[in-house]
Motif scaffolding. Structure first.
Motif, PDB file in Angstrom:
ATOM      1  N   GLN A 427       0.808  -1.216   0.000  1.00 33.44           N
ATOM      2  CA  GLN A 427       0.000   0.000   0.000  1.00 33.44           C
ATOM      3  C   GLN A 427       0.847   1.275   0.000  1.00 33.44           C
ATOM      4  N   SER A 428       2.120   1.139   0.382  1.00 35.55           N
ATOM      5  CA  SER A 428       3.003   2.312   0.397  1.00 35.55           C
ATOM      6  C   SER A 428       3.233   2.873  -1.011  1.00 35.55           C
ATOM      7  N   LEU A 429       2.906   2.052  -2.045  1.00 32.52           N
ATOM      8  CA  LEU A 429       3.124   2.490  -3.421  1.00 32.52           C
ATOM      9  C   LEU A 429       1.945   3.274  -3.992  1.00 32.52           C
ATOM     10  N   ILE A 430       0.884   3.455  -3.195  1.00 34.20           N
ATOM     11  CA  ILE A 430      -0.289   4.147  -3.713  1.00 34.20           C
ATOM     12  C   ILE A 430       0.040   5.579  -4.127  1.00 34.20           C
ATOM     13  N   GLY A 431       0.919   6.245  -3.359  1.00 34.69           N
ATOM     14  CA  GLY A 431       1.337   7.607  -3.715  1.00 34.69           C
ATOM     15  C   GLY A 431       2.097   7.634  -5.027  1.00 34.69           C
ATOM     16  N   GLU A 432       2.937   6.597  -5.252  1.00 38.10           N
ATOM     17  CA  GLU A 432       3.707   6.503  -6.496  1.00 38.10           C
ATOM     18  C   GLU A 432       2.760   6.347  -7.692  1.00 38.10           C
ATOM     19  N   ILE A 433       1.707   5.564  -7.497  1.00 35.93           N
ATOM     20  CA  ILE A 433       0.740   5.360  -8.587  1.00 35.93           C
ATOM     21  C   ILE A 433       0.027   6.668  -8.924  1.00 35.93           C
ATOM     22  N   TYR A 434      -0.433   7.369  -7.895  1.00 33.87           N
ATOM     23  CA  TYR A 434      -1.142   8.636  -8.129  1.00 33.87           C
ATOM     24  C   TYR A 434      -0.208   9.705  -8.721  1.00 33.87           C
ATOM     25  N   GLU A 435       1.077   9.575  -8.407  1.00 32.39           N
ATOM     26  CA  GLU A 435       2.042  10.551  -8.918  1.00 32.39           C
ATOM     27  C   GLU A 435       2.304  10.358 -10.410  1.00 32.39           C
ATOM     28  N   ASN A 436       2.261   9.113 -10.873  1.00 32.06           N
ATOM     29  CA  ASN A 436       2.671   8.803 -12.240  1.00 32.06           C
ATOM     30  C   ASN A 436       1.539   8.357 -13.157  1.00 32.06           C
ATOM     31  N   ALA A 437       0.316   8.280 -12.630  1.00 33.96           N
ATOM     32  CA  ALA A 437      -0.810   7.851 -13.452  1.00 33.96           C
ATOM     33  C   ALA A 437      -2.077   8.546 -12.979  1.00 33.96           C
ATOM     34  N   ARG A 438      -3.065   8.578 -13.856  1.00 26.87           N
ATOM     35  CA  ARG A 438      -4.370   9.098 -13.470  1.00 26.87           C
ATOM     36  C   ARG A 438      -5.259   7.912 -13.112  1.00 26.87           C
ATOM     37  N   VAL A 439      -5.681   7.856 -11.872  1.00 30.41           N
ATOM     38  CA  VAL A 439      -6.504   6.742 -11.393  1.00 30.41           C
ATOM     39  C   VAL A 439      -7.952   7.007 -11.776  1.00 30.41           C
ATOM     40  N   LEU A 440      -8.524   6.089 -12.602  1.00 27.97           N
ATOM     41  CA  LEU A 440      -9.894   6.246 -13.080  1.00 27.97           C
ATOM     42  C   LEU A 440     -10.901   5.611 -12.130  1.00 27.97           C
ATOM     43  N   SER A 441     -10.522   4.469 -11.533  1.00 25.85           N
ATOM     44  CA  SER A 441     -11.416   3.794 -10.579  1.00 25.85           C
ATOM     45  C   SER A 441     -10.598   2.848  -9.702  1.00 25.85           C
TER      46      SER A 441
END
Length: 469
Positions: A427-441
């Motif tokens: 779960q610590s990678l959730i910030g990395e995902i939001y930083e580098n991608a647009r989360v649609l759902s």
């Protein structure tokens, strides 16, 4: 009570129109040199120009033009053969302090007067020029002979640019890069002082010759350059680490000729307080900021050092790490001052320098800036000549907004949709995902979450590798 006004020192420009250089190009080169000299803190009082097949081997100009130049500086106009260096320096000091009348500067061939330059010189009859700026790279012996003939300090074009860089550098990295280039420029121009002789003598009882003062000074410069390169290497490794952390992010680099308006666009696009000044080389340090208002994933914008004709190779080499921002960008925005009649040549210089560092293959867009200074007819002509370019002014909010939308659209076109599985253990990678991608759902189950995202393929590959570890 009287107040004293501190007057700026005076300078004379020298240019030789060589075969293959037309009048317009020659005038543009001298005008640019004048702006460089003014940026350095001097007022230009005259220009001495001459058509020649090559620079005079002794002192750049022919004998007649050399004497006319000396009238503006208070020198003799003659290159003394074998004159002791210390006497020349004393004469230079006397010439700088003298108050004799100035003659007008000369343009074109020998004997052709430039009336405007003469008027400008006449208005300062009580003062002499103390600097001669030559619009060519000249040898140390040519510079020395010019100094002897004019009694003034002589700087060639490379010397003027390096001195401007030296004064404008702010970050530690830029200061180190400029100092290395400056020392490389100074080393071959060192010469023995009037005393001569050896500074050190070897052997028992002082017999045998050791290093001369000149040799010792040059060795000190080599040692200093080695120290600076070692320190610069450590800083550049840190910069490389920072750039590596930005891998996969969307990056735009503003590149172009000096004073084309890159910093103004940077401020308008990012809302950052970067330095904006109407002078050459106001920006030497690369600034990286996020596009504002921010989008997800973020788009980073970097402002790079400007280019110029005949940029000294030592400076290109020294600022290679700074220019790596352009090499590693996803998109290059070539910024040109459309109000400058020579901007086409300036674009050529920019592309040439970027080609030297291997950045010519990076996708790019052309921005013709400062069109608010042009008439509608001139804008229409530019649209016909450069149909792929965007015409804009950094001062017009609507133009900046259109540029921002075009940057976003460029990156949107290359984005793809995908699904990522995020285990609860990562779960610590959730910030990395939001930083580098647009989360649609997002949907969460017993083992983790499934995220539908939209991102650039390179960013997706990086995120997948992080999740797979």
């Amino acid at each position: 009570m009287t107040t004293t006004h501190l007057e700026r020192p005076l300078a004379v420009l020298v240019g030789v129109q060589l075969p293959g250089v037309d009048d317009v190009e020659h005038a543009a080169d001298l005008a640019e040199l004048g702006r460089l000299v003014q940026t350095l803190g001097f007022d230009v009082i005259a220009t001495v120009s001459q058509r020649r097949s090559a620079l005079a081997a002794a002192a750049v100009l022919g004998e007649g033009k050399l004497k006319e130049l000396a009238e503006l500086t208070g020198g003799s106009g003659v290159v003394p053969s074998g004159a002791p260096e210390r006497k020349n320096k004393a004469r230079a000091r006397r010439a700088a302090e003298s108050g004799e009348d100035d003659d007008g500067a000369l343009g074109g061939d020998d004997g052709e007067d430039d009336g405007a330059a003469a008027d400008g010189a006449g208005q300062r009859a009580a003062r002499r020029a103390t600097v001669v700026a030559v619009d060519h790279d000249i040898s140390p012996s040519q510079a020395r002979n010019l100094e002897r003939a004019t009694g003034a300090q002589v700087l060639d074009r490379a010397g003027v640019i390096i001195e401007i860089f030296h004064r404008h550098a702010r970050s530690r990295e830029a200061k180190l890069e400029v100092e290395i280039a400056r020392l490389n420029y100074v080393a071959p121009r060192l010469r023995e002082t009037g005393g001569g002789g050896d500074r050190q003598r070897g052997g028992i009882g002082g017999k045998g010759a050791g290093e001369s003062a000149l040799e010792l000074d040059r060795r000190k410069i080599r040692d200093r350059i080695a120290e600076l390169k070692q320190e610069l290497g450590a800083i550049q490794r840190e910069q490389s680490t920072r750039r590596a952390l930005r891998q996969g992010q969307r990056r735009v680099a503003l590149v172009g000729y000096t004073n084309a308006g890159k910093s103004s666009l940077m401020r308008a696009l990012t809302g950052s307080e970067v330095l904006v000044a109407d002078k050459l080389f106001a920006t030497l340090d690369t600034t990286v900021r996020a596009l504002h208002p921010e989008v997800r994933p973020r788009i980073l914008v970097s402002d790079t050092v400007g280019f110029i004709k005949k940029l000294p190779h030592d400076l290109v080499a020294s600022f290679r790490s700074t220019l790596d921002e352009a090499l590693e960008a996803s998109l290059l925005l070539y910024v040109a001052d459309a109000s400058d009649p020579t901007f086409r040549d300036q674009l050529g210089v920019t592309r040439s320098v970027l080609s030297e560092i291997g950045a010519s293959e990076v996708p790019s867009r052309l921005l013709l800036n400062k069109v608010d200074r042009l008439s509608e007819d001139e804008r229409d002509a530019l649209r016909l000549e450069f149909p792929e370019a965007m015409l804009l002014s950094a001062r017009i909010p609507a133009d900046v907004a259109a540029l921002r939308e075009s940057i976003i659209a460029y990156f949107e076109a290359s984005m793809v949709e995908a699904e990522l599985f995020l285990p609860y253990a990562k779960q610590s990678l959730i910030g990395e995902i939001y930083e580098n991608a647009r989360v649609l759902s997002e949907e969460y189950g017993d083992e983790g979450g499934r995220l539908s995202v939209r991102a650039h393929p390179a960013a997706l590959d990086r995120l997948r590798s992080l999740l797979a570890r």
